[in-house]
Enzyme design. Structure first.
Site, short mmCIF file in Angstrom:
data_model
loop_
_atom_site.label_atom_id
_atom_site.label_comp_id
_atom_site.label_asym_id
_atom_site.label_seq_id
_atom_site.Cartn_x
_atom_site.Cartn_y
_atom_site.Cartn_z
N LYS A 45 -49.59 -21.17 72.83
CA LYS A 45 -50.21 -19.86 72.63
C LYS A 45 -49.15 -18.85 72.18
CE LYS A 45 -49.49 -18.40 77.40
NZ LYS A 45 -50.07 -17.79 78.60
N TYR A 81 -29.05 7.30 67.62
CA TYR A 81 -29.89 8.41 68.05
C TYR A 81 -29.52 8.88 69.45
CZ TYR A 81 -32.99 7.23 64.14
OH TYR A 81 -33.51 6.99 62.89
#
Length: 369
Positions: free
Chosen positions: A35, A260
């Site tokens: 999955k 940043y």
């Protein structure tokens, strides 16, 4: 590399991992869980390798995953366990996919979608997620017995899922196994005797033989990653290496701030390397200033805030040039960090590190047949 960054997946090692895991539960059938794009590794190539390794079953969560495997040519036993109202049950039945019913309404919808579909019943033994428990389980057992006797369905399995198998001494494990055994007995008393009883995941397959029953569902360990650092899995190793090259190199003076928010500043003259992956590729921003990458046989720390497309590493005084290779994480054989190392840095689990890989990675598969 044709792209900024590459995921290299070793399918030979994947097959070896499956063989090693089979030795832990030799009396049970083996399901390889693929999955979520095979936990970020690529569902179709990994599923193909699993079949080549003679796994007995594949497991997926959603109908879309099951149908994608069938469209890619997979024909072996396949279980799907997470469907919502309106799921394409008729198409799934036509594709020979076994479905899970977690309640009477869902069982009725599956039965109405085809001719005697094969269904597995899920009992909630304490995870409180999917599956039926208490009076709802009683109702599901009664409905399943009635529908099977009428020839509307064939109940092929009953299963559940551990909440704490990665903590082998947790009292939930004994409780859930006892509840599961009682649920199986309740089915038998109603005249339903499914061939497959399954409860064990990767952790339980290794640590809890009493839970193996007829089949074990193997997920994270097949990819060479321990379910938890406290539950090592012998004889498996990671199959994925995330790698790229330096996009820029610059020498900066002491006091230079990075990325940043200027959350890191150099306390000395140093060399910074620009690594062209970021949270757009699924790299955890929460690992800013804590994670490391592999470089030149050692490690280099991530400095400053991880950005959407790039991150910066501190190379110190080591020689470096644009285009030099960087390993974001891998098996750890050459000193590079592992997915577990990144999980520790990000405050999460290794499952999430590999499963969320997305964006602009290219994929290379070694050992394809």
């Amino acid at each position: 590399m044709s792209a900024n960054a590459e995921l290299v997946i070793d399918l030979d090692q994947y097959r070896a991992n499956l063989a090693a895991l089979r030795a832990h539960a030799p009396g049970a059938l083996q399901m390889a869980v693929v999955k979520a794009n095979a936990y970020g590794h690529g569902m179709v190539p990994v599923a193909r390798a699993a079949r080549q390794a003679s796994v007995d079953w594949l497991g997926v969560a959603t109908p879309a995953e099951a149908l994608e495997l069938r469209a890619a040519g997979d024909h072996g036993p396949l279980l799907c366990w997470l469907a919502v109202p309106g799921a394409p049950f008729t198409e799934l039945i036509g594709a020979d996919v076994e479905m899970t019913a977690s309640g009477v309404d869902q069982l009725e919808a599956i039965a109405a979608a085809g001719d005697r579909p094969r269904v597995q019943l899920k009992v909630d033994t304490g995870l409180s997620r999917n599956g039926a428990f208490g009076p709802h389980w009683d109702d599901l057992v009664a409905a399943a017995a009635r529908m099977q006797a009428a020839g509307r369905i064939e109940v092929t399995g009953v299963w559940s899922h551990f909440a704490s198998a990665d903590e082998p001494e947790h009292p939930a494990n004994d409780h859930q196994e006892a509840v599961f055994r009682a649920a199986v007995d309740q089915l038998a008393a109603a005249g339903v005797h499914p061939a497959l009883r399954h409860l064990a995941n990767s952790a339980a397959a290794v640590t809890r033989p009493s839970s193996h029953f007829d089949l074990v569902r193997l997920g994270i360990a097949t990819y060479g990653i321990a379910p938890d650092p406290a539950v090592p899995v012998p004889d498996v190793r990671p199959i994925l290496t995330a790698r790229t090259v330096l996009a820029n190199v610059k020498r900066v003076p002491a006091g230079s701030s990075v990325s940043y928010g200027w959350r890191w500043s150099a306390d000395r003259e140093t060399t910074l390397g620009l690594v062209p992956v970021g949270y757009g590729e699924g790299i955890h921003r929460t690992a800013s200033n804590r994670a490391q990458v592999g470089f030149a046989g050692g490690r280099a720390p991530v400095r400053g805030t991880i950005c959407m497309d790039q991150l910066v590493v501190d190379l110190g005084d080591r020689p470096a040039r644009i285009g030099d290779p960087v390993t974001v994480f891998g098996p750890g054989d050459d000193g590079e960090p592992t997915a577990q190392d990144w999980a520790d840095a990000a405050g999460t689990i290794a499952y999430e590190i590999v499963t969320r890989l997305a964006g602009r990675w290219s994929r290379t598969y070694r050992g394809e047949r």
